[in-house]
Design a protein around this motif. Structure first.
Motif, PDB file in Angstrom:
ATOM      1  N   ALA A   1       0.858  -1.198  -0.131  1.00  0.00           N
ATOM      2  CA  ALA A   1      -0.063  -0.003  -0.111  1.00  0.00           C
ATOM      3  C   ALA A   1       0.942   1.250   0.112  1.00  0.00           C
ATOM      4  O   ALA A   1       1.857   1.439   0.443  1.00  0.00           O
ATOM      5  N   PRO A   2       0.465   2.084  -0.684  1.00  0.00           N
ATOM      6  CA  PRO A   2       1.422   3.591  -0.769  1.00  0.00           C
ATOM      7  C   PRO A   2       1.660   4.086   0.506  1.00  0.00           C
ATOM      8  O   PRO A   2       2.788   4.492   0.928  1.00  0.00           O
ATOM      9  N   LEU A   3       0.550   4.052   1.357  1.00  0.00           N
ATOM     10  CA  LEU A   3       0.875   4.751   2.749  1.00  0.00           C
ATOM     11  C   LEU A   3       1.950   4.002   3.378  1.00  0.00           C
ATOM     12  O   LEU A   3       2.659   4.500   4.074  1.00  0.00           O
ATOM     13  N   ILE A   4       2.064   2.449   3.514  1.00  0.00           N
ATOM     14  CA  ILE A   4       2.945   1.983   3.974  1.00  0.00           C
ATOM     15  C   ILE A   4       4.395   2.161   3.411  1.00  0.00           C
ATOM     16  O   ILE A   4       5.297   2.376   4.165  1.00  0.00           O
ATOM     17  N   ARG A   5       4.599   2.156   2.119  1.00  0.00           N
ATOM     18  CA  ARG A   5       5.660   2.545   1.349  1.00  0.00           C
ATOM     19  C   ARG A   5       6.288   3.954   1.884  1.00  0.00           C
ATOM     20  O   ARG A   5       7.401   4.004   2.250  1.00  0.00           O
ATOM     21  N   GLN A   6       5.185   4.838   1.915  1.00  0.00           N
ATOM     22  CA  GLN A   6       5.650   6.076   2.295  1.00  0.00           C
ATOM     23  C   GLN A   6       6.048   5.967   3.961  1.00  0.00           C
ATOM     24  O   GLN A   6       7.169   6.745   4.200  1.00  0.00           O
ATOM     25  N   SER A   7       5.329   5.397   4.810  1.00  0.00           N
ATOM     26  CA  SER A   7       5.816   5.316   6.134  1.00  0.00           C
ATOM     27  C   SER A   7       7.150   4.689   6.048  1.00  0.00           C
ATOM     28  O   SER A   7       8.002   5.235   7.013  1.00  0.00           O
ATOM     29  N   LEU A   8       7.644   3.887   5.419  1.00  0.00           N
ATOM     30  CA  LEU A   8       8.910   3.164   5.500  1.00  0.00           C
ATOM     31  C   LEU A   8       9.904   3.913   5.122  1.00  0.00           C
ATOM     32  O   LEU A   8      10.933   3.960   5.659  1.00  0.00           O
ATOM     33  N   PHE A   9       9.835   4.757   4.077  1.00  0.00           N
ATOM     34  CA  PHE A   9      10.593   5.730   3.377  1.00  0.00           C
ATOM     35  C   PHE A   9      10.886   6.804   4.724  1.00  0.00           C
ATOM     36  O   PHE A   9      11.779   7.062   4.844  1.00  0.00           O
ATOM     37  N   VAL A  10       9.606   7.280   5.189  1.00  0.00           N
ATOM     38  CA  VAL A  10       9.901   8.374   6.260  1.00  0.00           C
ATOM     39  C   VAL A  10      10.742   7.728   7.471  1.00  0.00           C
ATOM     40  O   VAL A  10      11.781   8.292   7.816  1.00  0.00           O
ATOM     41  N   LEU A  11      10.394   6.466   7.875  1.00  0.00           N
ATOM     42  CA  LEU A  11      10.946   5.756   8.881  1.00  0.00           C
ATOM     43  C   LEU A  11      12.548   5.597   8.476  1.00  0.00           C
ATOM     44  O   LEU A  11      13.529   5.774   9.332  1.00  0.00           O
ATOM     45  N   PHE A  12      12.890   5.213   7.452  1.00  0.00           N
ATOM     46  CA  PHE A  12      14.261   5.170   6.840  1.00  0.00           C
ATOM     47  C   PHE A  12      14.965   6.455   6.876  1.00  0.00           C
ATOM     48  O   PHE A  12      16.277   6.393   7.472  1.00  0.00           O
ATOM     49  N   GLY A  13      14.319   7.658   6.613  1.00  0.00           N
ATOM     50  CA  GLY A  13      15.091   8.850   6.605  1.00  0.00           C
ATOM     51  C   GLY A  13      15.304   8.938   8.061  1.00  0.00           C
ATOM     52  O   GLY A  13      16.248   9.760   8.408  1.00  0.00           O
ATOM     53  N   ALA A  14      14.343   8.902   8.931  1.00  0.00           N
ATOM     54  CA  ALA A  14      14.520   9.185  10.326  1.00  0.00           C
ATOM     55  C   ALA A  14      15.488   8.552  10.961  1.00  0.00           C
ATOM     56  O   ALA A  14      16.391   9.187  11.768  1.00  0.00           O
ATOM     57  N   VAL A  15      15.465   7.181  10.709  1.00  0.00           N
ATOM     58  CA  VAL A  15      16.792   6.254  11.351  1.00  0.00           C
ATOM     59  C   VAL A  15      17.918   6.548  10.715  1.00  0.00           C
ATOM     60  O   VAL A  15      19.036   6.827  11.416  1.00  0.00           O
ATOM     61  N   GLY A  16      18.086   7.187   9.655  1.00  0.00           N
ATOM     62  CA  GLY A  16      19.281   7.730   8.814  1.00  0.00           C
ATOM     63  C   GLY A  16      19.911   9.045   9.635  1.00  0.00           C
ATOM     64  O   GLY A  16      20.860   9.068   9.984  1.00  0.00           O
TER      65      GLY A  16
ATOM     66  N   LEU B   1      10.566  22.121   9.139  1.00  0.00           N
ATOM     67  CA  LEU B   1       9.551  22.344   8.113  1.00  0.00           C
ATOM     68  C   LEU B   1       9.648  21.961   6.574  1.00  0.00           C
ATOM     69  O   LEU B   1       8.530  21.733   6.135  1.00  0.00           O
ATOM     70  N   ALA B   2      10.958  21.955   6.439  1.00  0.00           N
ATOM     71  CA  ALA B   2      11.146  21.337   4.885  1.00  0.00           C
ATOM     72  C   ALA B   2      10.909  19.515   4.806  1.00  0.00           C
ATOM     73  O   ALA B   2       9.957  19.159   4.154  1.00  0.00           O
ATOM     74  N   CYS B   3      11.324  18.968   5.719  1.00  0.00           N
ATOM     75  CA  CYS B   3      11.145  17.628   5.634  1.00  0.00           C
ATOM     76  C   CYS B   3       9.784  17.271   6.196  1.00  0.00           C
ATOM     77  O   CYS B   3       9.300  16.010   5.654  1.00  0.00           O
ATOM     78  N   THR B   4       9.222  17.848   7.150  1.00  0.00           N
ATOM     79  CA  THR B   4       7.935  17.234   7.620  1.00  0.00           C
ATOM     80  C   THR B   4       6.862  17.063   6.649  1.00  0.00           C
ATOM     81  O   THR B   4       5.679  16.774   6.816  1.00  0.00           O
ATOM     82  N   ARG B   5       6.983  17.988   5.402  1.00  0.00           N
ATOM     83  CA  ARG B   5       6.062  17.907   4.264  1.00  0.00           C
ATOM     84  C   ARG B   5       5.760  16.635   3.712  1.00  0.00           C
ATOM     85  O   ARG B   5       4.518  16.331   3.256  1.00  0.00           O
ATOM     86  N   VAL B   6       6.791  15.677   3.797  1.00  0.00           N
ATOM     87  CA  VAL B   6       6.500  14.464   3.368  1.00  0.00           C
ATOM     88  C   VAL B   6       5.411  13.649   4.186  1.00  0.00           C
ATOM     89  O   VAL B   6       5.010  12.667   3.955  1.00  0.00           O
ATOM     90  N   LEU B   7       5.491  14.011   5.495  1.00  0.00           N
ATOM     91  CA  LEU B   7       4.393  13.523   6.325  1.00  0.00           C
ATOM     92  C   LEU B   7       3.110  13.618   6.069  1.00  0.00           C
ATOM     93  O   LEU B   7       2.129  13.145   6.717  1.00  0.00           O
TER      94      LEU B   7
END
Lengths: 107, 911
Positions: free
Chosen positions: B361-376, B856-862
């Motif tokens: 699901a696109p939402l999960i894909r997106q959540s995963l990328f957000v988490l990947f970014g966060a953990v990075g 402010l720039a990064c959280t737009r992906v959320l």
């Protein structure tokens, strides 16, 4: 007489067990001891010396001969001594076996 | 005179390697001496000089040049070997030295290793998830050739125009027979089955085209694939291919299962093959595969009964774009062939998308990328912190390094020594990280995000969280990461530490040392600012997710899930006549009511808060429905006890009674949202409505007898328009049973199962869950993201706080003398504290400003992941900045207190 492969190293080590010598002393000593039957190629001897030096079986340093010439003196290291003992035993054993086989009379 | 050094000695003194020509000269000299000695000896024996020369040459093997060449080349080889050994030995020496240094400072080492283990481990765990869910190729032959083909629907009701929807059989058959872009094409749909031979068991299967496995490039492990002729017409002979797990479970993996029959829903199916191990269909849950054509025309439904997905493999030589263009063109022909009678001129169509796109699901894909970014980001902070620690070590080792440089160690050599230490640290961190990653992947594989996409079911479930594991690629990733990280945090401090000039560092002079310290301080300050900025970005993300979650949870669900147990019961098709179903279900309900502790038992078809189950059109009057104007409503079957069992309140009128049964006048209930939006400012009670399902479309339809409170179907949207019809007036073969009890639900579940076995021994009871668990699953994805982001943010905050503390401690230590003077001159202790804390807070302010801009720039992906919340939500930002400020202040207050306790006399004497 050409030397069997691997024999030269042991002969050189054996020679040096009498004390530090330079290359010509080694080859002369071998000829003397074998009453001229063993003749070592000079280039091969130098190769063998350097090879064993790398393996830390020999140590080397430059010195001056009795007649005032510079020469590189080789001496046996403890590792070389141990190597000599093991290899000499092996070689003697080997030749003993060869002699037994070749000396047997065909009946 | 030349002198000879042993290789070890040469290394100790960092002497350059012997150049080849010197080496050759030496060999030549020795050779020359040997020849000279021999000639001398031969002449002494009476040979002429010429003869002696000839003999000496013979002893060289005939050619002087050849002998020299050989000697030189083997000498060069030896030299190279020696250099290599030297190099390895020096590396090993560095490693031992570094290891000793690390062991000698257990506090530093354990903090650094732990920090790195968390950073690398968490990143690896999330990488495993991203790898399995997004990156790794699907486990089919040439997966990039596979596409899903979907219909596109015109806009109506809550369906947006162009939404991907599933197929009906007549439309699919037309498409299949006319398409030319695909080599293989096959339908598939998930379907529940009940095994009725042997032990009754309910499981999920897939109804598929005979070409299904061929399309995916798979073949049965034993037996054979479906015959292609099965696709030719409906009511085909019943055949089944078993999933390998079912084959192992029910047939003990016996090859003789092929050819036997398996009764599904009372009908015998011949087993023709066993699917490859691990293959569970594109739905991800299938345990058996049945040709879709075993259904009759009736069961298959007409052109407007859309219910299955289609997968296809492109012909080689046809590109993705050509294939989708072909699907669009053919889609128009399908639309012309089957015109929408309800909605004239409605734009139906077809599209083909890469199968890979629909894997999650696109939402999960997106959540995963957000988490990947966060953990990075967390990893980056961890690196910054370790770099910081290294810097403070490096400044302490300034003298040691200077001494090493003085005795001739090159800068490269020293940088290598320091880098070795960093790499060793990073690798130690990496080893522990494997443990962290293992725990992380275990936790991730337990996640079951319930994402049910009702309107657009065209997605595949072949990839899911349960596949996440710590595999070789993840371990390789962790190792690579450790190495990169080691270089990253080691290189800067190493370069910095070796930069100072000899004289400067060796002079223990106050000024020089101070200059060194200030310079390294500015580097460290920069790192702390960076850390704070990164931590703020993470805090912002997790703060937003948490606020979104709390908003989500705060919305009234409209029902009370506590103390309610729910379960499903399926009556396989036709085994009980439609007219006898109400009697059967009332028996079941009566039996369940007799279980101790049960207060009420209700029948329904669909649990609330799980995305809804059926949508239909609602209209009134003697006419055909018009989906453009008539409202689409969610339709729910309910027994009279449904409302008090689930705690749904009656707002007006009455609820169903036992008198509302087959044969009596049809009745319906509407939710408040329906009443408000369909009949604004009017009372719907007493009106008659017709519904597209449940047999409520005939004649007058049903009379609305009451209005009930809204319940939510989606955790992240407002209540939709809902209508309830009596279970007894429209009996269904399957039901969802809700049991409210005063007892503990775990023990109740046991009794309920036992009671069901008694009253309905031939029909499977399954999916027994508390309602709390069901509704919990609805918020699982949101909770999962919020929890992980929160964890990362807390880690980041903790690391940043450690960083601030470290820097401020050093600042205080270096300024002890200055502070002493200030105190001696009469500055009070409060003032000193404010001075130090102020300096710390300056760093925090700069970091926070940078971090805010970044956040402010990064959280737009959320944005799409948030529930009724702007990514720039001011309260969230105020909250996290306050949190950061308070913790940072605490971190710099401890050293500040130490500073204010400085004894002026001690401080002035100390240097």
């Amino acid at each position: 007489m050409a030397l069997l492969k691997g024999t030269l190293d042991v002969l050189v080590l054996k020679t040096l067990s009498w004390g530090p010598m330079h290359a010509f002393e080694i080859t002369s000593w071998l000829e003397e001891r074998s009453t001229g039957r063993v003749e070592v190629d000079d280039a091969a001897l130098l190769q063998a010396l350097r090879r064993m030096e790398e393996r830390k079986l020999l140590g080397a340093e430059w010195g001056v001969t009795k007649n005032g010439r510079r020469a590189r003196y080789y001496r046996l290291t403890p590792a070389g001594r141990a190597h000599l003992r093991a290899e000499a035993d092996r070689l003697v054993d080997h030749f003993d076996a060869l002699v037994t086989i070749l000396g047997a009379r065909t009946s | 005179m030349r002198f000879e050094l042993r290789p070890g000695v040469r290394r100790w003194f960092r002497l350059s390697r012997r150049n080849p020509s010197a080496l050759h000269d030496e060999l030549d000299e020795e050779l020359a001496i040997l020849i000279a000695n021999r000639i001398d000896a031969l002449v002494a024996r009476g040979m002429s000089v010429d003869e002696a020369r000839g003999e000496a040459l013979r002893r060289l093997g005939g050619s002087l040049d050849e002998a020299r060449r050989q000697l030189h080349s083997s000498a060069d080889q030896r030299e190279r070997r020696m250099e290599f050994r030297d190099y390895i030995e020096s590396l090993w020496q560095d490693v031992r030295y570094a290891a000793r240094g690390l062991v000698r400072r257990p506090a530093f080492t354990s903090v650094a290793v732990l920090t790195l283990a968390i950073g690398i481990g968490a990143t690896t765990a999330i990488f495993s998830a991203v790898n399995v869910m997004i990156l790794r190729a699907l486990p089919y032959a040439q997966p990039n050739e596979l596409m899903t083909v979907s219909l596109t629907a015109p806009g109506r009701g809550n369906i947006t125009a162009g939404s991907h929807v599933v197929w009906s059989y007549p439309k699919y058959a037309f498409f299949r027979d006319h398409q030319q872009a695909f080599a293989e094409i096959a339908p598939f749909a998930s379907a529940p089955y009940v095994i009725t031979s042997g032990e009754v068991e309910r499981l999920t299967g897939e109804q598929v085209g005979a070409t299904y496995l061929r399309t995916l490039g798979l073949a049965p492990i034993i037996g054979r694939d479906f015959d292609r002729s099965l696709d030719a017409h409906t009511a085909a002979p019943p055949r089944v291919i078993l999933g390998s797990s079912l084959w192992e479970r029910r047939f003990n993996a016996d090859p003789h299962a092929i050819g036997q029959t398996l009764s599904l829903d009372g009908k015998p199916y011949t087993i023709v093959g066993v699917a490859p191990r691990g293959f569970k269909g594109l739905s991800g849950t299938a345990e058996l595969f049945v040709p879709i054509t075993t259904l009759t025309d009736d069961e298959m439904g007409g052109a407007w009964s859309h219910w299955f997905n289609v997968v296809a493999r492109r012909k080689s030589g046809i590109t993705e774009r050509q294939a989708s263009a072909a699907a669009v063109v053919l889609g128009r022909q399908v639309a012309n062939q089957f015109p929408d009678r309800v909605l004239a001129g409605a734009k139906w169509g077809a599209v083909a998308d890469p199968l890979d796109q629909g894997r999650i699901a696109p939402l999960i894909r997106q959540s995963l990328f957000v988490l990947f970014g966060a953990v990075g980001l967390v990893l980056l902070i961890a690196c910054v912190n370790v770099a910081n620690l290294q810097l403070s070590r490096a400044s302490g080792r300034r003298r040691e390094i200077a001494v090493r440089m003085a005795i001739g160690a090159g800068r490269r050599r020293l940088v290598r020594l320091l880098l070795t230490e960093s790499l060793l640290l990073a690798l130690a961190g990496g080893v522990f990280a494997v443990g962290v990653a293992w725990a992380g992947t275990r936790a991730l594989s337990q996640v079951r995000p319930e994402v049910v996409d009702f309107a657009t079911r065209a997605r595949i479930g072949a990839v899911n969280f349960s596949l996440i594991q710590l595999d070789w690629s993840a371990l390789a990733f962790a190792l690579g990461l450790a190495l990169v990280v080691g270089v990253l945090f080691g290189l800067l401090p190493a370069l910095g530490a070796t930069r100072s000039t000899l004289a400067n560092a060796l002079k223990e002079g106050d000024a020089a040392q101070k200059r060194g310290i200030t310079r390294s301080f500015s580097g460290r300050r920069l790192l702390v600012v960076l850390e704070i900025a990164l931590a703020l970005v993470l805090l912002a993300g997790s703060g937003l997710m948490m606020r979104s979650l709390s908003k989500m949870l705060a919305v009234d669900e409209g029902f009370d899930p506590r103390n309610v147990l729910s379960l499903r019961l399926t009556v396989p098709g036709g085994s009980i006549g439609r007219d006898s179903l109400p009697g059967f279900y009332s028996q079941v309900a009566t039996r369940l009511r007799a279980v101790p502790g049960v207060t009420s038992v209700a029948l329904g078809n669909c649990p609330p808060l799980t995305g809804g189950c059926a949508i239909t059109v609602m209209w009134s009057g003697n006419r055909e429905p018009d989906p453009t104007h008539d409202p689409l409503v969610g339709i729910y079957w309910a027994s009279p006890e449904y409302f008090n069992t689930l705690g749904i309140t009656l707002k007006q009128g009455r609820i169903f009674t036992d008198a509302d049964r087959m044969g009596t006048a049809k009745v319906a209930l509407v939710s408040e949202a329906t009443a408000r939006r369909v009949w604004p400012n009017q009372n719907p009670i007493g009106r008659h409505v017709r519904l597209g399902q449940g047999g409520f479309s005939e004649g007058d339809g049903a009379e609305i007898v009451g209005i009930v409170g809204d319940t939510r179907q989606w955790v992240d949207s407002l209540p939709a328009k809902d209508v309830y019809i009596p279970f007894a007036q429209s009996p269904r073969a399957g039901a969802m049973i809700f049991v409210r009890s005063t007892r503990d639900l775990t023990s109740l579940a046991r009794d309920v199962r036992a009671a069901m076995k008694e009253v309905a021994p031939h029909y499977p009871t399954y999916d027994v869950q508390t309602m709390t668990a069901r509704t919990g699953a609805a918020t699982a994805r949101a909770r999962f993201s919020a929890m992980l982001l929160g964890l990362f943010a807390l880690t980041a905050l903790a690391l940043a706080v450690v960083g601030i503390y470290g820097v401020m401690s050093l600042v205080v230590a270096a300024r002890t003398r200055e502070i002493g003077i200030r105190i001696a001159l009469g500055a009070d202790r409060g003032r000193v504290q404010r001075l130090v804390v102020g300096e710390g807070m300056t760093l925090v302010a700069i970091g926070a400003a940078i971090g805010l801009a970044g956040a402010l720039a990064c959280t737009r992906v959320l944005a799409t992941l948030l529930f009724h919340l702007e990514p720039s939500d001011p309260p969230t930002y105020v909250g996290i900045v306050a949190l950061l400020a308070v913790t940072a202040m605490a971190a710099s207050w401890v050293p500040a207190r130490r500073a204010s306790r400085v004894d002026p006399l001690e401080a002035l004497r100390s240097e």
